[in-house]
Design an enzyme around this catalytic site. Structure first.
Site, short mmCIF file in Angstrom:
data_model
loop_
_atom_site.label_atom_id
_atom_site.label_comp_id
_atom_site.label_asym_id
_atom_site.label_seq_id
_atom_site.Cartn_x
_atom_site.Cartn_y
_atom_site.Cartn_z
N THR A 120 34.88 45.41 31.49
CA THR A 120 35.41 46.01 30.15
C THR A 120 35.04 44.87 29.11
OG1 THR A 120 37.16 46.86 31.58
CG2 THR A 120 37.31 46.79 29.15
N LYS A 161 36.62 53.41 27.73
CA LYS A 161 37.24 52.45 28.68
C LYS A 161 38.61 51.80 27.69
CE LYS A 161 38.86 49.69 31.75
NZ LYS A 161 39.96 50.01 32.71
N LYS A 196 43.19 41.30 26.75
CA LYS A 196 41.96 41.24 26.24
C LYS A 196 41.32 42.75 25.76
CE LYS A 196 38.81 41.79 29.49
NZ LYS A 196 38.09 42.69 30.18
P1 NAD Z 1 38.14 38.28 38.34
O1 NAD Z 1 38.63 37.58 37.41
O2 NAD Z 1 39.19 38.83 39.62
O3 NAD Z 1 36.98 38.32 38.65
C1 NAD Z 1 35.73 37.92 37.86
C2 NAD Z 1 34.65 37.18 38.89
O4 NAD Z 1 33.38 36.64 37.90
C3 NAD Z 1 35.16 35.62 39.29
O5 NAD Z 1 34.99 35.89 40.60
C4 NAD Z 1 34.56 34.70 38.53
O6 NAD Z 1 33.97 33.56 39.30
C5 NAD Z 1 33.16 35.53 38.13
N1 NAD Z 1 32.51 34.88 37.06
C6 NAD Z 1 32.93 34.50 36.02
N2 NAD Z 1 31.84 34.19 35.03
C7 NAD Z 1 30.72 34.28 35.79
C8 NAD Z 1 29.47 33.93 35.40
N3 NAD Z 1 28.78 33.43 34.48
N4 NAD Z 1 28.33 34.15 36.48
C9 NAD Z 1 29.07 34.61 37.68
N5 NAD Z 1 29.89 35.16 38.11
C10 NAD Z 1 31.05 34.69 36.94
O7 NAD Z 1 38.17 39.84 37.30
P2 NAD Z 1 38.32 41.42 38.00
O8 NAD Z 1 39.87 41.65 37.98
O9 NAD Z 1 37.45 41.41 39.00
O10 NAD Z 1 37.79 42.06 36.65
C11 NAD Z 1 36.57 42.15 36.05
C12 NAD Z 1 36.22 43.03 35.09
O11 NAD Z 1 36.68 44.34 35.44
C13 NAD Z 1 36.98 42.72 33.77
O12 NAD Z 1 36.21 42.94 32.76
C14 NAD Z 1 38.36 43.56 33.76
O13 NAD Z 1 38.84 43.88 32.59
C15 NAD Z 1 37.67 44.79 34.45
N6 NAD Z 1 38.51 45.73 35.22
C16 NAD Z 1 39.51 45.09 36.06
C17 NAD Z 1 40.38 46.02 36.94
C18 NAD Z 1 41.36 45.13 37.97
O14 NAD Z 1 42.34 46.35 38.34
N7 NAD Z 1 41.52 44.16 38.23
C19 NAD Z 1 40.28 47.29 36.79
C20 NAD Z 1 39.20 47.73 36.03
C21 NAD Z 1 38.42 47.18 35.13
#
Ligand code: NAD
Length: 289
Positions: free
Chosen positions: A97, A172, A241
């Site tokens: 997102t 979204k 965010k």
């Molecule tokens: P998270 O923080 O659990 O995971 C993010 C991952 O990205 C981490 O493992 C981190 O180490 C990795 N990362 C960060 N920078 C990086 C880079 N430069 N190169 C490689 N890896 C990198 O986050 P999440 O909850 O999985 O959410 C991810 C996205 O999905 C966000 O944009 C969030 O808004 C969206 N989202 C989350 C949910 C939810 O329920 N958690 C639902 C829908 C959408």
């Protein structure tokens, strides 16, 4: 499609989504800056890349699922960005997102290097990612969408092609505005009900089967508030965010949605009170104070 998929970002969502791709028979190579997150993926059948360069050399379609727009920017554009190093014709799909302006900037950069792109953020939380039942909101060229449809079908059940580049992200962000207002309203009402002598569980059962029902009632209240377990899930900071990105977008179009502004105010308070890393349903703690 029998192209190899490179998956970057193996967090709470990315790990589950990439496992669904493996289960659907795709060949998947993964990368995360936190290398320990790749161990589990290897057991699940993925190949791991020790650098992002290694990943892009071994994949035709590159998917990102990253926390903040700044992370997405770093991966795709600028000095460290991969777009300039990709072979022409490869496809990038940002499922994070992210911000609309950044998404459009990445599209521009991709186009100038003959790289195909889709924006495809998701909704449905950890359960949806685990079970492959996410809603996926997709923007970009229809032809590229058609090319990638089987990828989306492995991850989600509600696949919404929204047309224009960036429309997936806009859709979204708007969805999460509605959600944030719902989450605040439900939390406030549950606390009111408790003070009036009602039990949370009974309220949830009644609301679920009435006009007060919602995803917040059926999922967030049941699995987090009732269980008194606020380990995320979808963190307060990630939701904040999204609300901020959506409100910026509204402001750019000279609009100031009032209820959404209130929800933003409450989630900012939650962040200031140290709830940023907890699931966003912990907003109820603010109303209980
Ligand atoms: P998270 O923080 O659990 O995971 C993010 C991952 O990205 C981490 O493992 C981190 O180490 C990795 N990362 C960060 N920078 C990086 C880079 N430069 N190169 C490689 N890896 C990198 O986050 P999440 O909850 O999985 O959410 C991810 C996205 O999905 C966000 O944009 C969030 O808004 C969206 N989202 C989350 C949910 C939810 O329920 N958690 C639902 C829908 C959408």
């Amino acid at each position: 499609m029998n192209k190899t998929i490179g998956f970057i970002g193996l967090g709470k969502m990315g790990a589950r989504m990439s496992k669904r791709l493996i289960q659907a028979g795709f060949s998947v190579v993964v990368y995360d800056i936190c290398h320990t997150k790749m161990d589990d993926m290897q057991l699940a059948g993925a190949r791991t890349a020790t650098t992002i360069q290694e990943l892009i050399e071994n994949a035709e379609v590159i998917i990102t699922m990253l926390p903040q727009p700044a992370d997405t920017k770093k991966v795709f554009i600028g000095r460290t960005g991969i777009i300039k190093d990709l072979e022409e014709g490869k496809i990038i799909i940002d499922m994070s997102t992210s911000s609309l302006s950044l998404t459009l900037k990445i599209y521009q950069e991709a186009e100038s290097h003959n790289i195909k792109m889709l924006d495809a953020p998701v909704s449905g939380g950890l359960n949806g990612a685990e079970e492959g039942t996410l809603t996926i909101m997709i923007g970009g060229p229809k032809k590229v969408f058609e090319e990638c449809k089987t990828i989306f079908e492995a991850i989600g059940t509600n696949i919404c092609f929204t047309g224009k580049a960036g429309n997936g992200v806009t859709m979204k962000l708007l969805n999460n505005l509605v959600y944030s207002v719902n989450m605040c309203a439900l939390s406030e009402v549950l606390v009111l009900g408790e003070s009036l002598g009602l039990e949370v569980e009974q309220m949830l059962t009644a609301f679920k089967n009435s006009s007060g029902g919602s995803y917040c009632v059926e999922n967030k209240a049941k699995n987090y508030i009732l269980a008194n377990n606020f380990s995320p899930g979808f963190s307060t900071d990630n939701l904040l965010k999204d609300i901020s990105l959506a409100m910026e977008l509204a402001e750019k179009h000279s609009q100031k949605p009032a209820f959404c502004g209130l929800a933003q105010k409450y989630f900012k308070i939650a962040h200031a009170q140290g709830l940023g890393g907890e699931d966003n349903s912990s907003i109820i703690k603010i109303f209980r104070n």
